[in-house]
Design a protein around this motif. Sequence first.
Motif, PDB file in Angstrom:
ATOM      1  N   ALA A   1       0.835  -1.200   0.000  1.00 34.46           N
ATOM      2  CA  ALA A   1       0.000   0.000   0.000  1.00 34.46           C
ATOM      3  C   ALA A   1       0.870   1.251   0.000  1.00 34.46           C
ATOM      4  N   ASN A   2       1.963   1.227   0.770  1.00 27.78           N
ATOM      5  CA  ASN A   2       2.878   2.375   0.796  1.00 27.78           C
ATOM      6  C   ASN A   2       3.532   2.577  -0.561  1.00 27.78           C
ATOM      7  N   GLN A   3       3.935   1.490  -1.234  1.00 26.70           N
ATOM      8  CA  GLN A   3       4.552   1.599  -2.552  1.00 26.70           C
ATOM      9  C   GLN A   3       3.563   2.168  -3.560  1.00 26.70           C
ATOM     10  N   ALA A   4       2.314   1.716  -3.505  1.00 24.72           N
ATOM     11  CA  ALA A   4       1.302   2.216  -4.429  1.00 24.72           C
ATOM     12  C   ALA A   4       1.073   3.708  -4.210  1.00 24.72           C
ATOM     13  N   ALA A   5       1.022   4.133  -2.945  1.00 26.21           N
ATOM     14  CA  ALA A   5       0.845   5.552  -2.648  1.00 26.21           C
ATOM     15  C   ALA A   5       2.043   6.343  -3.160  1.00 26.21           C
ATOM     16  N   THR A   6       3.222   5.787  -2.991  1.00 24.25           N
ATOM     17  CA  THR A   6       4.425   6.459  -3.463  1.00 24.25           C
ATOM     18  C   THR A   6       4.400   6.606  -4.981  1.00 24.25           C
ATOM     19  N   ILE A   7       4.013   5.561  -5.691  1.00 19.66           N
ATOM     20  CA  ILE A   7       3.929   5.630  -7.155  1.00 19.66           C
ATOM     21  C   ILE A   7       2.910   6.681  -7.566  1.00 19.66           C
ATOM     22  N   ALA A   8       1.781   6.739  -6.886  1.00 24.70           N
ATOM     23  CA  ALA A   8       0.740   7.714  -7.218  1.00 24.70           C
ATOM     24  C   ALA A   8       1.238   9.141  -7.026  1.00 24.70           C
TER      25      ALA A   8
ATOM     26  N   PHE B   1       5.400  11.727 -13.811  1.00 26.59           N
ATOM     27  CA  PHE B   1       5.620  10.779 -14.896  1.00 26.59           C
ATOM     28  C   PHE B   1       7.113  10.496 -15.048  1.00 26.59           C
ATOM     29  N   GLU B   2       7.907  11.557 -15.005  1.00 25.17           N
ATOM     30  CA  GLU B   2       9.345  11.423 -15.200  1.00 25.17           C
ATOM     31  C   GLU B   2       9.993  10.598 -14.094  1.00 25.17           C
ATOM     32  N   GLN B   3       9.552  10.803 -12.861  1.00 26.48           N
ATOM     33  CA  GLN B   3      10.083  10.024 -11.733  1.00 26.48           C
ATOM     34  C   GLN B   3       9.720   8.555 -11.865  1.00 26.48           C
ATOM     35  N   ALA B   4       8.475   8.276 -12.241  1.00 24.64           N
ATOM     36  CA  ALA B   4       8.037   6.894 -12.401  1.00 24.64           C
ATOM     37  C   ALA B   4       8.792   6.215 -13.537  1.00 24.64           C
ATOM     38  N   LEU B   5       9.009   6.930 -14.628  1.00 21.80           N
ATOM     39  CA  LEU B   5       9.735   6.367 -15.761  1.00 21.80           C
ATOM     40  C   LEU B   5      11.182   6.069 -15.383  1.00 21.80           C
ATOM     41  N   LEU B   6      11.808   6.973 -14.651  1.00 16.79           N
ATOM     42  CA  LEU B   6      13.187   6.763 -14.203  1.00 16.79           C
ATOM     43  C   LEU B   6      13.271   5.550 -13.277  1.00 16.79           C
ATOM     44  N   ALA B   7      12.327   5.432 -12.352  1.00 17.82           N
ATOM     45  CA  ALA B   7      12.309   4.288 -11.442  1.00 17.82           C
ATOM     46  C   ALA B   7      12.119   2.988 -12.229  1.00 17.82           C
ATOM     47  N   LEU B   8      11.268   3.021 -13.243  1.00 20.61           N
ATOM     48  CA  LEU B   8      11.052   1.836 -14.081  1.00 20.61           C
ATOM     49  C   LEU B   8      12.322   1.472 -14.839  1.00 20.61           C
TER      50      LEU B   8
ATOM     51  N   GLU C   1       7.212  -6.924 -10.006  1.00 26.24           N
ATOM     52  CA  GLU C   1       5.877  -6.464  -9.589  1.00 26.24           C
ATOM     53  C   GLU C   1       5.840  -4.942  -9.484  1.00 26.24           C
ATOM     54  N   ARG C   2       6.869  -4.346  -8.884  1.00 28.29           N
ATOM     55  CA  ARG C   2       6.916  -2.886  -8.778  1.00 28.29           C
ATOM     56  C   ARG C   2       7.036  -2.264 -10.160  1.00 28.29           C
ATOM     57  N   GLY C   3       7.828  -2.875 -11.018  1.00 34.00           N
ATOM     58  CA  GLY C   3       7.971  -2.383 -12.386  1.00 34.00           C
ATOM     59  C   GLY C   3       6.650  -2.382 -13.126  1.00 34.00           C
ATOM     60  N   GLU C   4       5.857  -3.411 -12.937  1.00 28.71           N
ATOM     61  CA  GLU C   4       4.550  -3.479 -13.594  1.00 28.71           C
ATOM     62  C   GLU C   4       3.633  -2.370 -13.082  1.00 28.71           C
ATOM     63  N   LYS C   5       3.696  -2.091 -11.790  1.00 29.99           N
ATOM     64  CA  LYS C   5       2.887  -0.997 -11.236  1.00 29.99           C
ATOM     65  C   LYS C   5       3.348   0.351 -11.789  1.00 29.99           C
ATOM     66  N   LEU C   6       4.647   0.522 -11.908  1.00 28.13           N
ATOM     67  CA  LEU C   6       5.182   1.765 -12.482  1.00 28.13           C
ATOM     68  C   LEU C   6       4.785   1.899 -13.950  1.00 28.13           C
TER      69      LEU C   6
ATOM     70  N   LEU D   1       0.129   8.740 -19.684  1.00 28.22           N
ATOM     71  CA  LEU D   1       0.232   8.979 -21.121  1.00 28.22           C
ATOM     72  C   LEU D   1      -1.146   8.998 -21.770  1.00 28.22           C
ATOM     73  N   ASP D   2      -2.007   8.073 -21.379  1.00 29.47           N
ATOM     74  CA  ASP D   2      -3.367   8.037 -21.926  1.00 29.47           C
ATOM     75  C   ASP D   2      -4.131   9.311 -21.587  1.00 29.47           C
ATOM     76  N   THR D   3      -3.968   9.790 -20.356  1.00 31.16           N
ATOM     77  CA  THR D   3      -4.633  11.026 -19.938  1.00 31.16           C
ATOM     78  C   THR D   3      -4.118  12.216 -20.731  1.00 31.16           C
ATOM     79  N   ALA D   4      -2.803  12.277 -20.927  1.00 34.39           N
ATOM     80  CA  ALA D   4      -2.215  13.372 -21.689  1.00 34.39           C
ATOM     81  C   ALA D   4      -2.702  13.338 -23.131  1.00 34.39           C
ATOM     82  N   GLN D   5      -2.756  12.148 -23.732  1.00 33.50           N
ATOM     83  CA  GLN D   5      -3.209  12.042 -25.114  1.00 33.50           C
ATOM     84  C   GLN D   5      -4.663  12.466 -25.229  1.00 33.50           C
ATOM     85  N   ALA D   6      -5.475  12.105 -24.262  1.00 36.08           N
ATOM     86  CA  ALA D   6      -6.876  12.496 -24.283  1.00 36.08           C
ATOM     87  C   ALA D   6      -7.013  14.015 -24.239  1.00 36.08           C
ATOM     88  N   ARG D   7      -6.197  14.659 -23.433  1.00 34.31           N
ATOM     89  CA  ARG D   7      -6.230  16.125 -23.359  1.00 34.31           C
ATOM     90  C   ARG D   7      -5.805  16.738 -24.685  1.00 34.31           C
TER      91      ARG D   7
END
Length: 89
Positions: free
Chosen positions: A8-15, A19-26, A48-53, A61-67
């Motif tokens: 739960a803490n990891q998911a909150a951290t990812i949230a 985008f740039e931080q998540a991509l770097l972590a991945l 597992e963490r990589g899949e969440k990232l 990306l989907d949200t940005a494309q929609a905008r």
Amino acid sequence: MDEGNNSANQAATIADMTFEQALLALEEIVQQLERGDVPLDQSIDLYERGEKLRAACQQRLDTAQARIEKIVAGADGEPVGTAPLDGDR
């Protein structure tokens, strides 16, 4: 250690990541896994963490494309407003 709480803490951290931080972590996880010097259990945790990232990055990306798709260009190519995402293009 409580793995459910850690997850739960990891998911909150990812949230909370940009985008740039998540991509770097991945990218760092991919490098660790490609080196092949990580023990199996840790590799699974990293995967597992990589899949969440990856999912978080894809969602952003989907949200940005929609905008971007909502922008409507006029005859001169200049943006003249926005249109609903599900409207005719």
